[in-house]
Motif scaffolding. Structure first.
Motif, PDB file in Angstrom:
ATOM      1  N   GLY A 191       0.879  -0.998  -0.011  1.00 61.44           N
ATOM      2  CA  GLY A 191       0.080   0.082  -0.077  1.00 61.44           C
ATOM      3  C   GLY A 191       0.684   1.246   0.020  1.00 61.44           C
ATOM      4  N   HIS A 192       2.083   1.187  -0.499  1.00 61.60           N
ATOM      5  CA  HIS A 192       2.912   2.371  -0.432  1.00 61.60           C
ATOM      6  C   HIS A 192       3.663   2.472  -1.858  1.00 61.60           C
ATOM      7  N   LEU A 193       4.198   3.839  -2.202  1.00 57.02           N
ATOM      8  CA  LEU A 193       4.952   3.983  -3.319  1.00 57.02           C
ATOM      9  C   LEU A 193       6.366   4.406  -3.009  1.00 57.02           C
ATOM     10  N   THR A 194       7.195   3.556  -4.147  1.00 54.30           N
ATOM     11  CA  THR A 194       8.616   4.353  -3.924  1.00 54.30           C
ATOM     12  C   THR A 194       8.550   5.837  -4.545  1.00 54.30           C
ATOM     13  N   ALA A 195       9.476   6.474  -4.222  1.00 51.36           N
ATOM     14  CA  ALA A 195       9.536   7.767  -4.921  1.00 51.36           C
ATOM     15  C   ALA A 195      10.005   7.779  -6.454  1.00 51.36           C
ATOM     16  N   ARG A 196      10.481   6.787  -6.924  1.00 48.69           N
ATOM     17  CA  ARG A 196      10.408   6.570  -8.377  1.00 48.69           C
ATOM     18  C   ARG A 196       9.135   6.225  -8.713  1.00 48.69           C
ATOM     19  N   GLN A 197       8.200   5.232  -8.265  1.00 52.15           N
ATOM     20  CA  GLN A 197       6.902   5.214  -8.616  1.00 52.15           C
ATOM     21  C   GLN A 197       5.919   6.301  -8.465  1.00 52.15           C
ATOM     22  N   ALA A 198       6.138   7.027  -7.683  1.00 49.95           N
ATOM     23  CA  ALA A 198       5.375   8.313  -7.469  1.00 49.95           C
ATOM     24  C   ALA A 198       5.660   9.319  -8.866  1.00 49.95           C
ATOM     25  N   ALA A 199       6.930   9.372  -9.045  1.00 54.45           N
ATOM     26  CA  ALA A 199       7.446  10.261 -10.114  1.00 54.45           C
ATOM     27  C   ALA A 199       6.834   9.403 -11.461  1.00 54.45           C
ATOM     28  N   GLU A 200       6.815   8.149 -11.703  1.00 48.35           N
ATOM     29  CA  GLU A 200       6.307   7.667 -12.797  1.00 48.35           C
ATOM     30  C   GLU A 200       4.911   7.973 -13.012  1.00 48.35           C
ATOM     31  N   ILE A 201       4.137   7.972 -11.667  1.00 44.25           N
ATOM     32  CA  ILE A 201       2.765   8.334 -11.855  1.00 44.25           C
ATOM     33  C   ILE A 201       2.565   9.824 -12.587  1.00 44.25           C
ATOM     34  N   GLY A 202       3.159  10.631 -11.835  1.00 41.32           N
ATOM     35  CA  GLY A 202       3.018  12.086 -12.244  1.00 41.32           C
ATOM     36  C   GLY A 202       3.577  12.112 -13.573  1.00 41.32           C
ATOM     37  N   GLN A 203       4.604  11.675 -13.950  1.00 44.18           N
ATOM     38  CA  GLN A 203       4.987  11.981 -15.605  1.00 44.18           C
ATOM     39  C   GLN A 203       4.041  11.233 -16.425  1.00 44.18           C
ATOM     40  N   ALA A 204       3.334  10.076 -16.239  1.00 39.53           N
ATOM     41  CA  ALA A 204       2.397   9.300 -16.901  1.00 39.53           C
ATOM     42  C   ALA A 204       1.106  10.302 -17.124  1.00 39.53           C
ATOM     43  N   ALA A 205       0.825  10.914 -15.997  1.00 39.25           N
ATOM     44  CA  ALA A 205      -0.252  11.735 -15.943  1.00 39.25           C
ATOM     45  C   ALA A 205      -0.052  13.221 -16.652  1.00 39.25           C
ATOM     46  N   GLY A 206       1.092  13.476 -16.666  1.00 31.98           N
ATOM     47  CA  GLY A 206       1.233  15.072 -17.369  1.00 31.98           C
ATOM     48  C   GLY A 206       0.888  16.055 -16.431  1.00 31.98           C
ATOM     49  N   VAL A 207       1.187  15.813 -15.038  1.00 32.17           N
ATOM     50  CA  VAL A 207       0.891  17.025 -14.028  1.00 32.17           C
ATOM     51  C   VAL A 207       1.814  18.007 -14.218  1.00 32.17           C
ATOM     52  N   LYS A 208       1.474  19.145 -13.708  1.00 28.35           N
ATOM     53  CA  LYS A 208       2.403  20.218 -13.795  1.00 28.35           C
ATOM     54  C   LYS A 208       3.201  20.459 -12.857  1.00 28.35           C
ATOM     55  N   ARG A 209       2.931  20.078 -11.653  1.00 28.26           N
ATOM     56  CA  ARG A 209       3.693  19.926 -10.460  1.00 28.26           C
ATOM     57  C   ARG A 209       3.668  18.734  -9.674  1.00 28.26           C
ATOM     58  N   LEU A 210       4.678  18.179  -9.338  1.00 28.45           N
ATOM     59  CA  LEU A 210       4.811  16.998  -8.506  1.00 28.45           C
ATOM     60  C   LEU A 210       5.321  17.106  -7.141  1.00 28.45           C
TER      61      LEU A 210
END
Length: 246
Positions: A191-210
């Motif tokens: 039930g938790h993410l690594t920093a890399r996984q969090a960043a991959e989600i942000g990149q895939a979603a195309g968010v402006k600020r993570l």
């Protein structure tokens, strides 16, 4: 519209720290997202808790909700001292598990509204959509939209819900996402993410600020940030006291 970081530690606070707590100011007053250990003291440095428009919980693990049980005293005593609200404070959170949701109301201080994944509601002028995450205790990620701006808060989640979170956060102005673990250390926890996984989600979603939150106090924050920036170069830490305008 403004986001203030009150606390970002998890699952316990570091020395002088506080766990999950975020102040979201928008169309109809401030909303408190989660209220973990140490959050009420920091909240009171920013606003009078009795003036909150609502309080919203991603889930009921203690590092996200334990200060709720002192927040209720703050509100009740404000009423006793002659500073009553005109209406009970709206309280939002998951409907499950019912035995924990049932502990959240207190006297007539709160007006509770319990949510299921897929619900879409209005909270203090925000349109809010919620989705279940990958976590041992039922948890809801939430997307907050108003005035053409959108913030998404992951709550606690593991990688099994990555696709749903990408869809919820697609194109968001801000993704506030947990980064409890480090891939470079080989961390794994349900039930938790690594920093890399969090960043991959942000990149895939195309968010402006993570913004990375729910950091383990034993880890060097720069190590967490460094791992995320290998994927999302502009990632930032959710620094306590930091203010972000949406």
């Amino acid at each position: 519209m403004r986001l203030t970081i009150l606390g970002r530690d998890g699952p316990y606070p570091g020395p002088g720290g506080a766990c999950a707590g975020y102040l979201l100011e928008g169309p109809e007053g401030p909303v408190l997202l989660d209220c973990g250990p140490g959050v009420v003291a920091r909240l009171r440095q920013r606003v009078d808790p009795a003036e909150l428009a609502a309080v919203f919980y991603s889930h009921y693990h203690p590092d996200h909700s334990s200060d709720h049980f002192v927040l209720r005293y703050v509100l009740d005593i404000a009423r006793y001292l002659g500073r009553p609200r005109s209406q009970p404070m709206p309280l939002y959170g998951p409907a499950r598990p019912p035995e924990l949701a049932g502990r959240m109301p207190y006297k007539d201080v709160f007006a509770p509204h319990f949510l299921e994944s897929g619900d879409r509601i209005t909270v203090a002028g925000w349109t809010v959509a919620v989705r279940a995450t990958d976590h041992p205790l039922p948890c809801l990620a939430s997307a907050w939209s108003a005035g053409g701006r959108r913030l998404v808060y992951s709550g606690d989640t593991g990688p099994e819900a990555a696709a749903q979170l990408v869809e919820l956060a697609r194109g968001a102005d801000v993704l506030l996402i947990e980064a409890s673990l480090l891939a470079r250390r080989g961390d794994r926890a349900p039930g938790h993410l690594t920093a890399r996984q969090a960043a991959e989600i942000g990149q895939a979603a195309g968010v402006k600020r993570l913004l990375l939150t729910h950091l383990l106090p034993e880890y060097d924050p720069d190590e967490v940030l460094g791992e995320a920036r290998e994927v999302f170069p502009t990632a930032q830490l959710a620094e306590p006291g930091a203010v972000f305008d949406l």
